[in-house]
Design a protein around this motif. Structure first.
Motif, mmCIF file in Angstrom:
data_model
loop_
_atom_site.group_PDB
_atom_site.id
_atom_site.type_symbol
_atom_site.label_atom_id
_atom_site.label_comp_id
_atom_site.label_asym_id
_atom_site.label_seq_id
_atom_site.Cartn_x
_atom_site.Cartn_y
_atom_site.Cartn_z
ATOM 1 N N ASP A 116 0.686 -1.151 0.259
ATOM 2 C CA ASP A 116 0.041 -0.112 -0.127
ATOM 3 C C ASP A 116 0.901 1.330 0.011
ATOM 4 O O ASP A 116 0.610 2.293 -0.728
ATOM 5 C CB ASP A 116 -0.919 -0.047 1.205
ATOM 6 C CG ASP A 116 -2.062 -1.117 0.895
ATOM 7 O OD1 ASP A 116 -2.368 -1.480 -0.163
ATOM 8 O OD2 ASP A 116 -2.719 -1.398 1.882
ATOM 9 N N LEU A 117 2.067 1.335 0.815
ATOM 10 C CA LEU A 117 2.862 2.440 0.804
ATOM 11 C C LEU A 117 3.842 2.462 -0.553
ATOM 12 O O LEU A 117 3.798 3.575 -0.962
ATOM 13 C CB LEU A 117 3.873 2.291 2.138
ATOM 14 C CG LEU A 117 3.447 2.482 3.536
ATOM 15 C CD1 LEU A 117 4.278 2.156 4.488
ATOM 16 C CD2 LEU A 117 3.093 4.025 3.249
ATOM 17 N N PHE A 118 4.055 1.283 -0.973
ATOM 18 C CA PHE A 118 4.926 1.440 -2.258
ATOM 19 C C PHE A 118 4.207 0.402 -3.253
ATOM 20 O O PHE A 118 4.814 -0.649 -3.101
ATOM 21 C CB PHE A 118 6.510 1.028 -1.753
ATOM 22 C CG PHE A 118 7.143 1.955 -0.964
ATOM 23 C CD1 PHE A 118 7.247 3.496 -1.193
ATOM 24 C CD2 PHE A 118 7.544 1.670 0.191
ATOM 25 C CE1 PHE A 118 7.847 4.163 -0.315
ATOM 26 C CE2 PHE A 118 8.128 2.443 1.353
ATOM 27 C CZ PHE A 118 8.293 3.911 0.859
ATOM 28 N N PRO A 119 3.543 0.997 -4.051
ATOM 29 C CA PRO A 119 2.943 0.005 -4.873
ATOM 30 C C PRO A 119 3.686 -0.564 -5.941
ATOM 31 O O PRO A 119 3.722 -1.801 -6.495
ATOM 32 C CB PRO A 119 2.010 0.918 -5.650
ATOM 33 C CG PRO A 119 1.528 1.930 -4.819
ATOM 34 C CD PRO A 119 2.680 2.124 -3.963
ATOM 35 N N ARG A 120 4.984 0.107 -6.208
ATOM 36 C CA ARG A 120 6.044 -0.424 -6.927
ATOM 37 C C ARG A 120 6.441 -1.846 -6.494
ATOM 38 O O ARG A 120 6.816 -2.630 -7.100
ATOM 39 C CB ARG A 120 7.165 0.703 -7.247
ATOM 40 C CG ARG A 120 8.211 0.240 -8.182
ATOM 41 C CD ARG A 120 7.577 -0.034 -9.560
ATOM 42 N NE ARG A 120 8.769 -0.403 -10.430
ATOM 43 C CZ ARG A 120 8.581 -1.012 -11.668
ATOM 44 N NH1 ARG A 120 7.477 -1.563 -11.945
ATOM 45 N NH2 ARG A 120 9.565 -1.270 -12.496
ATOM 46 N N LEU A 121 6.665 -2.029 -5.170
ATOM 47 C CA LEU A 121 6.981 -3.186 -4.498
ATOM 48 C C LEU A 121 5.975 -4.356 -4.951
ATOM 49 O O LEU A 121 6.706 -5.603 -5.093
ATOM 50 C CB LEU A 121 7.175 -3.026 -3.134
ATOM 51 C CG LEU A 121 8.332 -2.201 -2.531
ATOM 52 C CD1 LEU A 121 8.687 -2.135 -1.205
ATOM 53 C CD2 LEU A 121 9.728 -2.420 -3.134
ATOM 54 N N GLU A 122 4.706 -3.987 -5.017
ATOM 55 C CA GLU A 122 3.864 -5.087 -5.328
ATOM 56 C C GLU A 122 4.088 -5.554 -6.523
ATOM 57 O O GLU A 122 3.936 -6.824 -7.008
ATOM 58 C CB GLU A 122 2.363 -4.672 -4.966
ATOM 59 C CG GLU A 122 1.449 -5.848 -5.452
ATOM 60 C CD GLU A 122 -0.111 -5.465 -4.837
ATOM 61 O OE1 GLU A 122 -0.809 -6.338 -4.739
ATOM 62 O OE2 GLU A 122 -0.152 -4.156 -4.917
ATOM 63 N N GLU A 123 4.387 -4.591 -7.613
ATOM 64 C CA GLU A 123 4.570 -4.847 -9.057
ATOM 65 C C GLU A 123 5.915 -5.780 -9.170
ATOM 66 O O GLU A 123 6.105 -6.543 -10.160
ATOM 67 C CB GLU A 123 4.662 -3.566 -10.007
ATOM 68 C CG GLU A 123 3.547 -2.720 -9.913
ATOM 69 C CD GLU A 123 3.941 -1.407 -10.586
ATOM 70 O OE1 GLU A 123 4.946 -1.124 -11.169
ATOM 71 O OE2 GLU A 123 2.945 -0.321 -10.498
ATOM 72 N N ARG A 124 6.841 -5.708 -8.262
ATOM 73 C CA ARG A 124 8.054 -6.302 -8.381
ATOM 74 C C ARG A 124 8.131 -7.342 -7.299
ATOM 75 O O ARG A 124 9.477 -7.829 -7.143
ATOM 76 C CB ARG A 124 9.286 -5.350 -8.080
ATOM 77 C CG ARG A 124 9.143 -4.041 -8.884
ATOM 78 C CD ARG A 124 9.756 -4.355 -10.295
ATOM 79 N NE ARG A 124 11.145 -3.889 -10.431
ATOM 80 C CZ ARG A 124 11.799 -4.387 -11.422
ATOM 81 N NH1 ARG A 124 11.247 -5.083 -12.349
ATOM 82 N NH2 ARG A 124 13.196 -3.871 -11.530
ATOM 83 N N ALA A 125 7.107 -7.924 -6.714
ATOM 84 C CA ALA A 125 7.089 -8.756 -5.834
ATOM 85 C C ALA A 125 7.955 -10.147 -5.971
ATOM 86 O O ALA A 125 8.548 -10.540 -4.942
ATOM 87 C CB ALA A 125 5.681 -9.119 -5.121
#
Length: 231
Positions: A116-125
């Motif tokens: 939630d804080l850093f959506p980019r991390l979810e994209e790169r999970a």
């Protein structure tokens, strides 16, 4: 919550810190400022037990001076190092899992919170952390530290070398941590960010505290800024 008195530290025979005193109280963001080489990073490393030191360090009422870094971490003192220290061959998700205390579910800061804080991390999970950009790696190490449910976090130069847009995201992260009631000891080179988000600031010079006060006090003290901060 964190009380430091008479902290001295050495690298080999080089005496870096000369009696540093500082406090971080519940819910505060406290910034440690100063030019490069004055001992800011050494201060947090000494508190974390990573360099040879002498002095009193009390955390949540307990003396932690002389403990090993992993013992200090288990007591709830989180640390985000300047070099980020991600596990390059592991994925973003695996790095986050490694930050957890044990394997129990229901932690106060979760993987979903990180995304939630850093959506980019979810994209790169499911991407290996070693191929992330510098900004993405900084996002990851910040969130991994919170996965360990720290009672206080020390963060060393989180905006160093980052693009302005990522700097804004990191500043938003710091504010989100504050809203969770987790105090922060922040080492930060960017004066504007530190003064905007901090309740109190310390300025180091030659391994000693040369100023302590509010951001407003520092803004009003041109002599201190000119002698110890400005290039």
């Amino acid at each position: 919550m964190l009380e430091v008195r008479g902290l001295n530290a050495w690298y080999g025979k080089s005496h870096i810190l000369h009696g540093v005193d500082l406090d971080v109280r519940d819910g505060e963001i406290v910034s440690l400022l100063g030019r490069n080489g004055v001992g800011r990073s050494t201060t947090v490393k000494a508190i974390m037990g990573q360099v040879r030191s002498r002095g009193t360090v009390r955390f949540c009422g307990n003396d932690i001076a002389g403990l090993k870094p992993f013992e200090i971490a288990r007591r709830g003192l989180g640390y985000v190092p300047e070099d980020r220290a991600i596990f390059a061959e592991l994925t973003v998700r695996e790095n986050l899992v490694l930050g957890m205390k044990g394997t129990r579910a229901g932690t106060s800061f979760t993987e979903e919170d990180a995304f939630d804080l850093f959506p980019r991390l979810e994209e790169r999970a499911d991407t290996a952390a070693g191929v992330l950009s510098g900004g993405e790696q900084q996002m990851l190490t910040l969130c991994r530290t919170l996965m360990g449910e720290p009672r206080l976090v020390m963060i060393d130069e989180p905006t160093e070398g980052l693009a302005p847009k990522i700097v804004e995201l990191v500043a938003g992260f710091l504010d989100a941590v504050r809203k969770r009631g987790i105090p922060i000891l922040l080492v930060e080179q960017k004066l504007d960010i530190a003064l905007d988000i901090s309740e109190r600031v310390y300025v180091l010079g030659h391994g000693k505290v040369v100023f302590e006060g509010s951001p407003a006090d520092l803004r009003a003290n041109e002599a201190v800024r000119r002698e110890w901060l400005e290039v």
